[in-house]
Design an enzyme around this catalytic site. Structure first.
Site, PDB file in Angstrom:
ATOM      1  N   ASN A  34      84.636   6.665  26.817  1.00 46.64           N
ATOM      2  CA  ASN A  34      84.241   8.064  26.672  1.00 46.64           C
ATOM      3  C   ASN A  34      84.891   8.857  27.786  1.00 46.64           C
ATOM      4  O   ASN A  34      85.178   8.310  28.853  1.00 46.64           O
ATOM      5  CB  ASN A  34      82.725   8.204  26.828  1.00 46.64           C
ATOM      6  CG  ASN A  34      81.978   7.905  25.561  1.00 46.64           C
ATOM      7  OD1 ASN A  34      82.436   7.146  24.715  1.00 46.64           O
ATOM      8  ND2 ASN A  34      80.817   8.499  25.435  1.00 46.64           N
TER       9      ASN A  34
HETATM   10 CA    CA Z   1      76.948   8.368  22.476  1.00 47.49          CA
END
Ligand code: CA
Ligand code: CTP
Length: 222
Positions: A34
């Site tokens: 991420n």
């Molecule tokens: Ca997530």
């Protein structure tokens, strides 16, 4: 430091913070991750320590210095983060700021080579939800705070996440702008009592304001 934090409002309290991304290996040279600089989580760990708490910071791969007075545990994957969180218990407050990768792969042992044919297909496995597991843990911290990074319908998603994950508060931030990697943040605090929207501020100021609120909630006197 503000008058509130210089009074060591959280002396004697144990705090756990997760921060940064996790990396899930695809093979020895590639990973899924991420976007997360870790700045907001590190700022919160720093503010908790300034307020006198005994802070454990479980950090994914980030390029940041450890804040003064904070015990840092470096991890790479969501599974490692989950284990480090469990090992850090008990805690009076946990602030789960990490941008945990939602999926991992089986992770090939050798580097996957381009074959000249069709690209490989990644088969994804869902990672454990560290926040939701902590909410269900027998040693659940008295105050459990999650974050929610959203690009649309920020508050609606945050209200649903709070209920769904069993967190006391969700700090929601709109990441559709330039929050990622930047030094400022604008958040909404979702609690049982409703939603509070805070004006845009530096990540350090957001951290200090959140820590003041944590001290209030834990009934610490200044
Ligand atoms: Ca997530
Ligand atoms: N979180 C976690 N473990 C995961 C995924 C998320 O502990 N495997 C935590 C994050 O640290 C954050 C909160 O849950 O405090 C919300 O994360 P977010 O990614 O916004 O929510 P998800 O439930 O993963 O939903 P989605 O990504 O689909 O919006």
């Amino acid at each position: 430091a503000s008058p509130r934090t210089s009074g060591k409002a959280l002396a004697g309290k144990r705090a756990l913070v997760t921060a940064g991304p996790t990396h899930e290996p695809i093979d020895p040279v590639r990973y899924i991750a991420n976007r997360s600089s870790g700045k907001q989580g590190f700022a919160i760990a720093a503010a908790l320590a300034e307020a006198g708490a005994d802070v454990t910071l479980v950090a994914g791969p980030v390029a940041l210095a450890t804040p003064a007075g904070v015990s840092r545990i470096d991890v790479e994957t969501a599974a490692e983060m989950a284990a480090a969180v469990e090992a850090a218990l008990p805690a009076d407050v946990a602030v789960m700021v990490a941008a945990v990768a939602d999926w991992r792969t089986d992770g090939a042992e050798q580097k996957i080579k381009k074959s000249g044919d069709a690209p490989p297909t990644l088969s994804l496995i869902e990672n454990p939800d560290i926040l939701a597991s902590l909410a269900a843990n027998a040693r659940r911290p008295a105050l459990l705070i999650g974050f929610a990074a959203e690009t649309q319908d920020v508050m609606t998603h945050a209200v649903v996440k709070r209920a769904h994950k069993g967190a006391d508060w969700i700090v929601a931030n709109d990441v559709s702008g330039d929050v990622m990697g930047g030094d400022r943040n604008s958040v909404h605090i979702v609690t049982a009592g409703g939603i509070e929207s805070w004006p845009s501020a530096s990540k350090d100021d957001v951290a200090r304001r959140l820590v003041a609120r944590i001290a209030d909630a834990l009934g610490a006197s200044v």
